[in-house]
Design a protein around this motif. Sequence first.
Motif, PDB file in Angstrom:
ATOM      1  N   MET A 122       0.658  -1.140   0.013  1.00 21.74           N
ATOM      2  CA  MET A 122       0.054   0.085   0.078  1.00 21.74           C
ATOM      3  C   MET A 122       0.832   1.338  -0.278  1.00 21.74           C
ATOM      4  O   MET A 122       1.716   1.355   0.823  1.00 21.74           O
ATOM      5  N   ASP A 123       0.698   2.046  -1.157  1.00 22.10           N
ATOM      6  CA  ASP A 123       1.341   3.333  -0.964  1.00 22.10           C
ATOM      7  C   ASP A 123       1.193   4.068  -0.006  1.00 22.10           C
ATOM      8  O   ASP A 123      -0.244   4.234   0.518  1.00 22.10           O
ATOM      9  N   ASP A 124       2.087   5.155   0.601  1.00 20.00           N
ATOM     10  CA  ASP A 124       1.800   6.112   1.641  1.00 20.00           C
ATOM     11  C   ASP A 124       0.656   7.219   0.817  1.00 20.00           C
ATOM     12  O   ASP A 124       1.167   7.896  -0.049  1.00 20.00           O
ATOM     13  N   ILE A 125      -0.282   7.703   1.703  1.00 19.44           N
ATOM     14  CA  ILE A 125      -0.846   9.007   1.158  1.00 19.44           C
ATOM     15  C   ILE A 125       0.004  10.094   1.930  1.00 19.44           C
ATOM     16  O   ILE A 125       0.626   9.648   3.255  1.00 19.44           O
ATOM     17  N   THR A 126       0.246  11.115   1.300  1.00 21.45           N
ATOM     18  CA  THR A 126       0.981  12.142   1.693  1.00 21.45           C
ATOM     19  C   THR A 126      -0.077  13.385   2.362  1.00 21.45           C
ATOM     20  O   THR A 126      -1.058  13.781   1.832  1.00 21.45           O
ATOM     21  N   LEU A 127       0.427  13.835   3.479  1.00 23.84           N
ATOM     22  CA  LEU A 127      -0.353  14.877   4.313  1.00 23.84           C
ATOM     23  C   LEU A 127       0.321  16.075   4.625  1.00 23.84           C
ATOM     24  O   LEU A 127       1.552  16.223   4.562  1.00 23.84           O
ATOM     25  N   GLY A 128      -0.297  16.952   4.939  1.00 23.77           N
ATOM     26  CA  GLY A 128       0.124  18.462   5.095  1.00 23.77           C
ATOM     27  C   GLY A 128      -0.357  18.555   6.353  1.00 23.77           C
ATOM     28  O   GLY A 128      -1.418  18.191   7.035  1.00 23.77           O
ATOM     29  N   VAL A 129       0.349  19.569   7.154  1.00 23.34           N
ATOM     30  CA  VAL A 129      -0.058  19.962   8.645  1.00 23.34           C
ATOM     31  C   VAL A 129       0.232  21.393   8.549  1.00 23.34           C
ATOM     32  O   VAL A 129       0.994  22.226   8.370  1.00 23.34           O
ATOM     33  N   ILE A 130      -0.933  22.222   8.888  1.00 24.11           N
ATOM     34  CA  ILE A 130      -1.263  23.627   9.120  1.00 24.11           C
ATOM     35  C   ILE A 130      -1.281  23.915  10.431  1.00 24.11           C
ATOM     36  O   ILE A 130      -2.241  23.619  11.061  1.00 24.11           O
ATOM     37  N   GLY A 131      -0.130  24.547  10.953  1.00 24.35           N
ATOM     38  CA  GLY A 131      -0.305  24.570  12.624  1.00 24.35           C
ATOM     39  C   GLY A 131       0.645  23.899  13.326  1.00 24.35           C
ATOM     40  O   GLY A 131       0.230  22.428  13.313  1.00 24.35           O
ATOM     41  N   LEU A 132       1.623  24.011  13.813  1.00 28.96           N
ATOM     42  CA  LEU A 132       2.594  23.034  14.335  1.00 28.96           C
ATOM     43  C   LEU A 132       2.428  23.421  16.085  1.00 28.96           C
ATOM     44  O   LEU A 132       3.607  23.226  16.620  1.00 28.96           O
ATOM     45  N   GLY A 133       1.531  24.047  16.881  1.00 26.61           N
ATOM     46  CA  GLY A 133       1.335  24.174  18.085  1.00 26.61           C
ATOM     47  C   GLY A 133       1.056  22.748  18.751  1.00 26.61           C
ATOM     48  O   GLY A 133       1.430  21.719  18.189  1.00 26.61           O
ATOM     49  N   ILE A 134       0.549  22.633  20.052  1.00 27.15           N
ATOM     50  CA  ILE A 134       0.500  21.716  20.839  1.00 27.15           C
ATOM     51  C   ILE A 134      -0.339  20.602  20.319  1.00 27.15           C
ATOM     52  O   ILE A 134      -0.042  19.205  20.335  1.00 27.15           O
TER      53      ILE A 134
END
Length: 389
Positions: free
Chosen positions: A1-13
């Motif tokens: 299974m290929d990885d799905i690619t994810l983004g993160v907006i906001g690197l707080g707690i």
Amino acid sequence: MDDITLGVIGLGIRSDLVELAHRPGEGSTVAAVCDLDPRLLASARERFGPQVRTAQDHRELLDAGLDGVFVLTPDHTHERIGLDFLAAGVPVFLDKPLAITTGGCDRLLAAAHKHRTPLYVGHNMRHMPVVVAIRRLIEQGAIGQVKAVWCRHFVGHGGDFYFKDWHADRRNTTGLLLQKGAHDIDVIHWLAGGSTRRVNALGGLTVYGDITSHRDRSGERMTEWLSTENWPPLSLTGLNPVVDVEDLSMMQMQLDNGVLASYQQCHYTPDYWRNYTVIGTEGRLENFGDSEGAEVRVWNRRSDYRAEPDVTVRVHTPAGTHGGADPVLVAEFLRFVREGGSTVTSPVAAREAVAAGYAATTSLRDGGRPVDIAPVDPELAAYFAGGQR
């Protein structure tokens, strides 16, 4: 299974949530992150690997080829960021609350429908073991037909959690009856099987408004000032420069199915937990505790005061933050990105929770007058009920 690619907006707690989704070679990987703070961006490669793309403006990632994005920024930014990614066709995980106004929620729902982009809202309490146990008992008929739901929320760390940073400014949250209460209002609706159509509320800034010590904490994280030694509440120092949200609130709700509900929230209790009481045609249930060691107790026989219940359900809390709910929440979102279909969380229910909190805040700031809440557009409700196909 290929990885799905994810983004993160906001690197707080709250970005700790995404570390549960970063499993390179096992199905999903964090490929891009965004935050205004260059110090948090500098730590991203240590957290997610040297390949991670960084940006200070979320719009730089709209065309990054992401399969999904976690939006974990302060509440007042959810709407704008969510609208941009929905228009770009990127499936969105929006942390609760969906937005800070009812109108903002409706615009997000309409955008997801228009662009046929999956929208998921992080109401993790629907996966909390104590809430799941209560709902299961209701579904099994343990108390008959639900007629009333009460929730008392003792926010013992409220001064540290919500009055020393952006939460204390109503421009960022509308108010804590919405911001903090969205979780519990959603649970009340879920347990009652309906949504609030009329509400009234009272509340005020009854303790923290008397504190004159303020501090600009830009760039700091809540973990840097949180301490159980910060007690009693009036001894707190270094509150946010703007403090104009209520620290004590009480709301009453009339749901569309006839159930009546109430929610009370206090941010200066010595203890920190929530208590749900659900009353039906054949009994009453109540939780004692909401984490490891919690119990749900049911009374079904007539009597005078009786501490011993007729049924006791002991609740096990698995590993993971928020009583083991966060790992289940992330797994559900990842499955949703891959396969679509229905989810335990609901964008429409998330809107209804915000709408109730928004109307209640309007009420308490206007002397407690009743406020009516319009339902979601039927076409939108049908679209989301169908699994966003």
